[in-house]
Motif scaffolding. Structure first.
Motif, PDB file in Angstrom:
ATOM      1  N   VAL A   7      12.766   0.201  -8.085  1.00 32.53           N
ATOM      2  CA  VAL A   7      11.869   0.706  -9.122  1.00 32.53           C
ATOM      3  C   VAL A   7      11.853  -0.272 -10.291  1.00 32.53           C
ATOM      4  O   VAL A   7      12.896  -0.694 -10.774  1.00 32.53           O
ATOM      5  CB  VAL A   7      12.311   2.108  -9.595  1.00 32.53           C
ATOM      6  N   VAL A   8      10.630  -0.630 -10.711  1.00 35.33           N
ATOM      7  CA  VAL A   8      10.443  -1.552 -11.829  1.00 35.33           C
ATOM      8  C   VAL A   8       9.910  -0.729 -13.010  1.00 35.33           C
ATOM      9  O   VAL A   8       8.830  -0.173 -12.931  1.00 35.33           O
ATOM     10  CB  VAL A   8       9.434  -2.666 -11.464  1.00 35.33           C
ATOM     11  N   GLY A   9      10.670  -0.649 -14.080  1.00 39.18           N
ATOM     12  CA  GLY A   9      10.239   0.061 -15.289  1.00 39.18           C
ATOM     13  C   GLY A   9      10.487   1.556 -15.238  1.00 39.18           C
ATOM     14  O   GLY A   9      10.799   2.130 -14.203  1.00 39.18           O
ATOM     15  N   GLY A  10      10.388   2.179 -16.398  1.00 44.53           N
ATOM     16  CA  GLY A  10      10.537   3.623 -16.510  1.00 44.53           C
ATOM     17  C   GLY A  10      11.985   4.080 -16.492  1.00 44.53           C
ATOM     18  O   GLY A  10      12.921   3.280 -16.506  1.00 44.53           O
ATOM     19  N   LYS A  11      12.172   5.402 -16.433  1.00 40.57           N
ATOM     20  CA  LYS A  11      13.521   5.987 -16.456  1.00 40.57           C
ATOM     21  C   LYS A  11      14.344   5.604 -15.235  1.00 40.57           C
ATOM     22  O   LYS A  11      15.556   5.529 -15.303  1.00 40.57           O
ATOM     23  CB  LYS A  11      13.436   7.513 -16.526  1.00 40.57           C
ATOM     24  N   GLN A  12      13.676   5.383 -14.124  1.00 42.25           N
ATOM     25  CA  GLN A  12      14.371   5.084 -12.865  1.00 42.25           C
ATOM     26  C   GLN A  12      14.515   3.581 -12.609  1.00 42.25           C
ATOM     27  O   GLN A  12      14.872   3.176 -11.504  1.00 42.25           O
ATOM     28  CB  GLN A  12      13.621   5.725 -11.698  1.00 42.25           C
ATOM     29  N   PHE A  60      -3.667   3.967   3.512  1.00 41.54           N
ATOM     30  CA  PHE A  60      -4.432   4.927   4.317  1.00 41.54           C
ATOM     31  C   PHE A  60      -5.787   5.261   3.707  1.00 41.54           C
ATOM     32  O   PHE A  60      -6.303   6.352   3.894  1.00 41.54           O
ATOM     33  CB  PHE A  60      -3.615   6.198   4.532  1.00 41.54           C
ATOM     34  N   GLY A  61      -6.374   4.329   2.965  1.00 41.74           N
ATOM     35  CA  GLY A  61      -7.686   4.565   2.359  1.00 41.74           C
ATOM     36  C   GLY A  61      -7.596   5.468   1.146  1.00 41.74           C
ATOM     37  O   GLY A  61      -8.525   6.206   0.843  1.00 41.74           O
ATOM     38  N   SER A  62      -6.475   5.381   0.442  1.00 45.70           N
ATOM     39  CA  SER A  62      -6.276   6.226  -0.734  1.00 45.70           C
ATOM     40  C   SER A  62      -7.327   5.922  -1.798  1.00 45.70           C
ATOM     41  O   SER A  62      -7.789   4.796  -1.922  1.00 45.70           O
ATOM     42  CB  SER A  62      -4.874   6.009  -1.301  1.00 45.70           C
ATOM     43  N   VAL A  63      -7.703   6.928  -2.570  1.00 43.50           N
ATOM     44  CA  VAL A  63      -8.745   6.790  -3.593  1.00 43.50           C
ATOM     45  C   VAL A  63      -8.363   5.739  -4.632  1.00 43.50           C
ATOM     46  O   VAL A  63      -9.155   4.868  -4.968  1.00 43.50           O
ATOM     47  CB  VAL A  63      -9.019   8.149  -4.276  1.00 43.50           C
ATOM     48  N   ASN A  64      -7.144   5.819  -5.137  1.00 41.56           N
ATOM     49  CA  ASN A  64      -6.706   4.898  -6.186  1.00 41.56           C
ATOM     50  C   ASN A  64      -6.125   3.594  -5.645  1.00 41.56           C
ATOM     51  O   ASN A  64      -5.835   2.683  -6.402  1.00 41.56           O
ATOM     52  CB  ASN A  64      -5.695   5.585  -7.102  1.00 41.56           C
ATOM     53  N   GLY A  65      -5.951   3.516  -4.341  1.00 37.87           N
ATOM     54  CA  GLY A  65      -5.499   2.285  -3.713  1.00 37.87           C
ATOM     55  C   GLY A  65      -4.032   1.959  -3.933  1.00 37.87           C
ATOM     56  O   GLY A  65      -3.311   2.638  -4.652  1.00 37.87           O
ATOM     57  N   THR A  66      -3.630   0.896  -3.281  1.00 43.78           N
ATOM     58  CA  THR A  66      -2.290   0.351  -3.380  1.00 43.78           C
ATOM     59  C   THR A  66      -2.446  -1.127  -3.690  1.00 43.78           C
ATOM     60  O   THR A  66      -3.254  -1.810  -3.058  1.00 43.78           O
ATOM     61  CB  THR A  66      -1.528   0.523  -2.038  1.00 43.78           C
ATOM     62  N   LEU A  67      -1.694  -1.614  -4.660  1.00 45.71           N
ATOM     63  CA  LEU A  67      -1.766  -3.026  -5.037  1.00 45.71           C
ATOM     64  C   LEU A  67      -0.489  -3.748  -4.625  1.00 45.71           C
ATOM     65  O   LEU A  67       0.604  -3.208  -4.777  1.00 45.71           O
ATOM     66  CB  LEU A  67      -1.945  -3.167  -6.546  1.00 45.71           C
ATOM     67  N   VAL A  68      -0.646  -4.956  -4.116  1.00 48.10           N
ATOM     68  CA  VAL A  68       0.496  -5.845  -3.850  1.00 48.10           C
ATOM     69  C   VAL A  68       0.235  -7.113  -4.649  1.00 48.10           C
ATOM     70  O   VAL A  68      -0.787  -7.771  -4.461  1.00 48.10           O
ATOM     71  CB  VAL A  68       0.659  -6.149  -2.343  1.00 48.10           C
ATOM     72  N   LYS A  86       2.282  -1.624  -6.361  1.00 51.78           N
ATOM     73  CA  LYS A  86       1.904  -0.617  -7.354  1.00 51.78           C
ATOM     74  C   LYS A  86       1.173   0.516  -6.651  1.00 51.78           C
ATOM     75  O   LYS A  86       0.158   0.298  -5.988  1.00 51.78           O
ATOM     76  CB  LYS A  86       1.041  -1.225  -8.454  1.00 51.78           C
ATOM     77  N   ILE A  87       1.732   1.720  -6.796  1.00 50.52           N
ATOM     78  CA  ILE A  87       1.177   2.926  -6.196  1.00 50.52           C
ATOM     79  C   ILE A  87       0.988   3.914  -7.345  1.00 50.52           C
ATOM     80  O   ILE A  87       1.974   4.416  -7.880  1.00 50.52           O
ATOM     81  CB  ILE A  87       2.131   3.506  -5.134  1.00 50.52           C
ATOM     82  N   GLY A  88      -0.254   4.140  -7.735  1.00 50.46           N
ATOM     83  CA  GLY A  88      -0.483   4.976  -8.915  1.00 50.46           C
ATOM     84  C   GLY A  88       0.140   4.304 -10.130  1.00 50.46           C
ATOM     85  O   GLY A  88      -0.120   3.141 -10.406  1.00 50.46           O
ATOM     86  N   ILE A  89       0.987   5.031 -10.843  1.00 52.67           N
ATOM     87  CA  ILE A  89       1.650   4.456 -12.023  1.00 52.67           C
ATOM     88  C   ILE A  89       3.023   3.887 -11.689  1.00 52.67           C
ATOM     89  O   ILE A  89       3.707   3.368 -12.555  1.00 52.67           O
ATOM     90  CB  ILE A  89       1.790   5.508 -13.147  1.00 52.67           C
ATOM     91  N   ILE A  90       3.412   3.968 -10.422  1.00 50.86           N
ATOM     92  CA  ILE A  90       4.743   3.513 -10.010  1.00 50.86           C
ATOM     93  C   ILE A  90       4.681   2.064  -9.551  1.00 50.86           C
ATOM     94  O   ILE A  90       3.824   1.692  -8.753  1.00 50.86           O
ATOM     95  CB  ILE A  90       5.279   4.402  -8.880  1.00 50.86           C
ATOM     96  N   GLU A  91       5.620   1.254 -10.062  1.00 50.23           N
ATOM     97  CA  GLU A  91       5.709  -0.132  -9.616  1.00 50.23           C
ATOM     98  C   GLU A  91       7.065  -0.352  -8.956  1.00 50.23           C
ATOM     99  O   GLU A  91       8.099   0.040  -9.481  1.00 50.23           O
ATOM    100  CB  GLU A  91       5.524  -1.104 -10.778  1.00 50.23           C
ATOM    101  N   LEU A  92       7.022  -0.975  -7.795  1.00 46.32           N
ATOM    102  CA  LEU A  92       8.216  -1.221  -6.992  1.00 46.32           C
ATOM    103  C   LEU A  92       8.298  -2.694  -6.633  1.00 46.32           C
ATOM    104  O   LEU A  92       7.268  -3.346  -6.453  1.00 46.32           O
ATOM    105  CB  LEU A  92       8.162  -0.390  -5.703  1.00 46.32           C
ATOM    106  N   ALA A  93       9.504  -3.191  -6.500  1.00 45.31           N
ATOM    107  CA  ALA A  93       9.711  -4.546  -5.995  1.00 45.31           C
ATOM    108  C   ALA A  93      10.241  -4.424  -4.574  1.00 45.31           C
ATOM    109  O   ALA A  93      11.111  -3.601  -4.287  1.00 45.31           O
ATOM    110  CB  ALA A  93      10.706  -5.298  -6.873  1.00 45.31           C
ATOM    111  N   HIS A  94       9.698  -5.225  -3.674  1.00 46.17           N
ATOM    112  CA  HIS A  94      10.114  -5.217  -2.269  1.00 46.17           C
ATOM    113  C   HIS A  94      11.240  -6.227  -2.059  1.00 46.17           C
ATOM    114  O   HIS A  94      11.152  -7.371  -2.495  1.00 46.17           O
ATOM    115  CB  HIS A  94       8.907  -5.572  -1.390  1.00 46.17           C
ATOM    116  N   ARG A  95      12.302  -5.792  -1.403  1.00 48.06           N
ATOM    117  CA  ARG A  95      13.413  -6.682  -1.045  1.00 48.06           C
ATOM    118  C   ARG A  95      13.681  -6.520   0.437  1.00 48.06           C
ATOM    119  O   ARG A  95      13.762  -5.398   0.942  1.00 48.06           O
ATOM    120  CB  ARG A  95      14.693  -6.322  -1.802  1.00 48.06           C
ATOM    121  N   SER A  96      13.828  -7.636   1.140  1.00 53.98           N
ATOM    122  CA  SER A  96      14.153  -7.563   2.561  1.00 53.98           C
ATOM    123  C   SER A  96      15.087  -8.696   2.940  1.00 53.98           C
ATOM    124  O   SER A  96      15.098  -9.746   2.307  1.00 53.98           O
ATOM    125  CB  SER A  96      12.882  -7.617   3.413  1.00 53.98           C
ATOM    126  N   GLN A  97      15.873  -8.421   3.956  1.00 54.84           N
ATOM    127  CA  GLN A  97      16.784  -9.420   4.513  1.00 54.84           C
ATOM    128  C   GLN A  97      17.121  -8.987   5.930  1.00 54.84           C
ATOM    129  O   GLN A  97      16.970  -7.822   6.278  1.00 54.84           O
ATOM    130  CB  GLN A  97      18.045  -9.529   3.660  1.00 54.84           C
TER     131      GLN A  97
END
Length: 123
Positions: A7-12, A60-68, A86-97
């Motif tokens: 989670v990027v930003g906010g309380k979480q 899945f064709g969401s109205v507000n979309g998903t941003l990468v 970015k999904i709605g007002i939530i921003e996440l960072a992807h980590r993989s290994q």
């Protein structure tokens, strides 16, 4: 492949969310594993599909979309380490290994190889 969202930003901010299974659903619906309670997010908004070599975000064709990385995902997008989602007002960072087991196997293989040395001919 071991995948997590941070989670990027906010309380979480900084909270790590492990992405488990081959399909990780995101949305407000009960079947979703990540369920943000925002009207900007559809019941079944998007998913992250994980296999041993990659992670792919599917919208899945969401109205507000998903941003990468600031760009709207039209259908699907292969995720790279560090991508911002970015999904709605939530921003996440992807980590993989690679999985720990895969990493260990790769290290064992590389340890077992002999250096490529050429012998000099004496003459």
């Amino acid at each position: 492949m071991e995948v997590k969202l941070i989670v990027v930003g906010g309380k979480q901010e900084g909270m790590e969310i492990p992405v488990q299974g081959p399909e990780f659903l995101i949305g407000r619906g009960e079947e979703c594993r990540l369920r943000p309670q925002s009207t900007l997010i559809s019941r079944k908004h998007c998913a992250i599909l994980v296999d041993k070599d990659s992670a792919v975000l599917v919208d899945f064709g969401s109205v507000n979309g998903t941003l990468v990385n600031g760009e709207r995902v039209q259908d699907r997008c292969e995720l790279k380490n560090g991508d911002r989602i970015k999904i709605g007002i939530i921003e996440l960072a992807h980590r993989s290994q690679p999985h720990r087991q895969e990493k260990a196997q790769g290290q064992q293989r590389s340890r077992g190889r002999r250096p490529n040395r050429r012998r000099r001919r004496r003459g």
